[in-house]
Design a protein around this motif. Structure first.
Motif, PDB file in Angstrom:
ATOM      1  N   PRO A 162     -48.103  39.284 -39.771  1.00  0.00           N
ATOM      2  CA  PRO A 162     -49.482  39.775 -39.792  1.00  0.00           C
ATOM      3  C   PRO A 162     -49.581  41.084 -40.555  1.00  0.00           C
ATOM      4  O   PRO A 162     -48.641  41.873 -40.575  1.00  0.00           O
ATOM      5  CB  PRO A 162     -49.808  39.963 -38.313  1.00  0.00           C
ATOM      6  CG  PRO A 162     -48.509  40.018 -37.607  1.00  0.00           C
ATOM      7  CD  PRO A 162     -47.501  39.325 -38.463  1.00  0.00           C
ATOM      8  N   ALA A 187     -54.527  42.870 -39.244  1.00  0.00           N
ATOM      9  CA  ALA A 187     -54.428  41.760 -38.295  1.00  0.00           C
ATOM     10  C   ALA A 187     -53.801  42.234 -36.986  1.00  0.00           C
ATOM     11  O   ALA A 187     -54.238  41.822 -35.899  1.00  0.00           O
ATOM     12  CB  ALA A 187     -53.626  40.613 -38.886  1.00  0.00           C
ATOM     13  N   LEU A 188     -52.801  43.100 -37.077  1.00  0.00           N
ATOM     14  CA  LEU A 188     -52.187  43.644 -35.858  1.00  0.00           C
ATOM     15  C   LEU A 188     -53.177  44.508 -35.086  1.00  0.00           C
ATOM     16  O   LEU A 188     -53.267  44.415 -33.863  1.00  0.00           O
ATOM     17  CB  LEU A 188     -50.940  44.457 -36.201  1.00  0.00           C
ATOM     18  CG  LEU A 188     -49.701  43.664 -36.560  1.00  0.00           C
ATOM     19  CD1 LEU A 188     -48.589  44.597 -37.027  1.00  0.00           C
ATOM     20  CD2 LEU A 188     -49.224  42.840 -35.392  1.00  0.00           C
ATOM     21  N   GLU A 225     -56.368  44.232 -35.071  1.00  0.00           N
ATOM     22  CA  GLU A 225     -57.348  43.339 -34.452  1.00  0.00           C
ATOM     23  C   GLU A 225     -56.743  42.619 -33.251  1.00  0.00           C
ATOM     24  O   GLU A 225     -57.421  42.405 -32.241  1.00  0.00           O
ATOM     25  CB  GLU A 225     -57.879  42.330 -35.473  1.00  0.00           C
ATOM     26  CG  GLU A 225     -58.961  41.435 -34.920  1.00  0.00           C
ATOM     27  CD  GLU A 225     -60.128  42.182 -34.284  1.00  0.00           C
ATOM     28  OE1 GLU A 225     -60.638  41.699 -33.253  1.00  0.00           O
ATOM     29  OE2 GLU A 225     -60.543  43.245 -34.790  1.00  0.00           O
ATOM     30  N   GLN A 226     -55.481  42.264 -33.333  1.00  0.00           N
ATOM     31  CA  GLN A 226     -54.802  41.617 -32.207  1.00  0.00           C
ATOM     32  C   GLN A 226     -54.765  42.566 -31.003  1.00  0.00           C
ATOM     33  O   GLN A 226     -55.044  42.159 -29.875  1.00  0.00           O
ATOM     34  CB  GLN A 226     -53.391  41.218 -32.629  1.00  0.00           C
ATOM     35  CG  GLN A 226     -52.638  40.400 -31.614  1.00  0.00           C
ATOM     36  CD  GLN A 226     -51.257  39.988 -32.130  1.00  0.00           C
ATOM     37  OE1 GLN A 226     -50.858  40.344 -33.231  1.00  0.00           O
ATOM     38  NE2 GLN A 226     -50.531  39.255 -31.327  1.00  0.00           N
ATOM     39  N   TYR A 227     -54.430  43.822 -31.249  1.00  0.00           N
ATOM     40  CA  TYR A 227     -54.432  44.811 -30.164  1.00  0.00           C
ATOM     41  C   TYR A 227     -55.847  45.018 -29.627  1.00  0.00           C
ATOM     42  O   TYR A 227     -56.057  45.068 -28.414  1.00  0.00           O
ATOM     43  CB  TYR A 227     -53.857  46.148 -30.644  1.00  0.00           C
ATOM     44  CG  TYR A 227     -52.366  46.143 -30.877  1.00  0.00           C
ATOM     45  CD1 TYR A 227     -51.498  45.642 -29.916  1.00  0.00           C
ATOM     46  CD2 TYR A 227     -51.826  46.649 -32.045  1.00  0.00           C
ATOM     47  CE1 TYR A 227     -50.127  45.644 -30.109  1.00  0.00           C
ATOM     48  CE2 TYR A 227     -50.454  46.660 -32.246  1.00  0.00           C
ATOM     49  CZ  TYR A 227     -49.616  46.156 -31.286  1.00  0.00           C
ATOM     50  OH  TYR A 227     -48.259  46.167 -31.480  1.00  0.00           O
ATOM     51  N   ALA A 233     -58.357  42.985 -29.671  1.00  0.00           N
ATOM     52  CA  ALA A 233     -58.802  41.795 -28.944  1.00  0.00           C
ATOM     53  C   ALA A 233     -58.216  41.768 -27.535  1.00  0.00           C
ATOM     54  O   ALA A 233     -58.847  41.276 -26.600  1.00  0.00           O
ATOM     55  CB  ALA A 233     -58.409  40.533 -29.711  1.00  0.00           C
ATOM     56  N   ALA A 234     -56.996  42.305 -27.375  1.00  0.00           N
ATOM     57  CA  ALA A 234     -56.379  42.354 -26.057  1.00  0.00           C
ATOM     58  C   ALA A 234     -57.051  43.397 -25.167  1.00  0.00           C
ATOM     59  O   ALA A 234     -57.125  43.243 -23.957  1.00  0.00           O
ATOM     60  CB  ALA A 234     -54.887  42.652 -26.183  1.00  0.00           C
ATOM     61  N   VAL A 250     -48.779  43.092 -25.726  1.00  0.00           N
ATOM     62  CA  VAL A 250     -48.861  42.502 -27.064  1.00  0.00           C
ATOM     63  C   VAL A 250     -47.572  42.796 -27.828  1.00  0.00           C
ATOM     64  O   VAL A 250     -46.993  41.927 -28.468  1.00  0.00           O
ATOM     65  CB  VAL A 250     -50.096  43.020 -27.826  1.00  0.00           C
ATOM     66  CG1 VAL A 250     -50.090  42.534 -29.269  1.00  0.00           C
ATOM     67  CG2 VAL A 250     -51.380  42.580 -27.129  1.00  0.00           C
ATOM     68  N   LYS A 253     -44.727  40.575 -26.787  1.00  0.00           N
ATOM     69  CA  LYS A 253     -44.795  39.242 -27.395  1.00  0.00           C
ATOM     70  C   LYS A 253     -44.261  39.284 -28.821  1.00  0.00           C
ATOM     71  O   LYS A 253     -43.559  38.371 -29.260  1.00  0.00           O
ATOM     72  CB  LYS A 253     -46.234  38.722 -27.386  1.00  0.00           C
ATOM     73  CG  LYS A 253     -46.707  38.313 -26.018  1.00  0.00           C
ATOM     74  CD  LYS A 253     -48.129  37.807 -26.061  1.00  0.00           C
ATOM     75  CE  LYS A 253     -48.632  37.496 -24.667  1.00  0.00           C
ATOM     76  NZ  LYS A 253     -50.024  37.073 -24.658  1.00  0.00           N
ATOM     77  N   GLU A 254     -44.592  40.354 -29.549  1.00  0.00           N
ATOM     78  CA  GLU A 254     -44.097  40.500 -30.919  1.00  0.00           C
ATOM     79  C   GLU A 254     -42.578  40.647 -30.930  1.00  0.00           C
ATOM     80  O   GLU A 254     -41.892  40.043 -31.756  1.00  0.00           O
ATOM     81  CB  GLU A 254     -44.747  41.714 -31.591  1.00  0.00           C
ATOM     82  CG  GLU A 254     -46.229  41.559 -31.813  1.00  0.00           C
ATOM     83  CD  GLU A 254     -46.899  42.860 -32.221  1.00  0.00           C
ATOM     84  OE1 GLU A 254     -46.243  43.917 -32.207  1.00  0.00           O
ATOM     85  OE2 GLU A 254     -48.091  42.808 -32.543  1.00  0.00           O
TER      86      GLU A 254
END
Length: 132
Positions: free
Chosen positions: A6, A10-11, A13-15, A17-18, A55, A58-59
């Motif tokens: 990512p 993108a990272l 946004e991933q954080y 979103a969490a 998060v 998971k990474e």
């Protein structure tokens, strides 16, 4: 960075979103002044740290899985003790073992690739009667 990794955006946004859903609920009607506000803000900071760590975990797990897969492939593509100079895993369409380091070993280990190229160049020089 490969296509499977990512981007920084993108990272982020991933954080986000969490974190975003719970933060939006937690902020509605919140009193942020005084001691109660300080306590509430500290609770949110702790929650954010926990969410980001989840998060991140998971990474890290995905990275460990990928490194494990690379290690398993590397274990297959070793020099073959029974046939020195050959890969223990690779063979051509006639069943003849491929020379080691094979293309897979070279792709997985850039240092091995450099060593193989230097050996190849040195052997060409020797075959041509030139000093290496």
């Amino acid at each position: 960075m490969t296509d499977t990794q990512p981007t920084d955006d993108a990272l982020r946004e991933q954080y986000a979103a969490a974190i975003r859903p719970t933060m939006l609920i937690g902020l509605q009607g919140a009193e942020l002044d005084g001691r109660g506000g300080t306590q509430r803000i500290n609770e949110w900071a702790d929650w954010i740290a926990t969410a980001v760590a989840a998060v991140r975990d998971k990474e890290v797990e995905a990275l460990r899985d990928a490194l494990g897969a690379v290690a398993r492939v590397r274990d297959l593509h070793q020099a073959w003790d029974a046939d020195p100079g050959s890969c223990a895993h690779c063979h051509d369409s006639y069943g003849t073992p491929l020379p080691y380091p094979c293309p897979t070993a070279l792709a997985l280990d850039p240092q091995e690739q450099l060593s193989a190229r230097l050996t190849e160049y040195a052997s060409k020089d020797i075959a041509n009667g030139e000093p290496s």
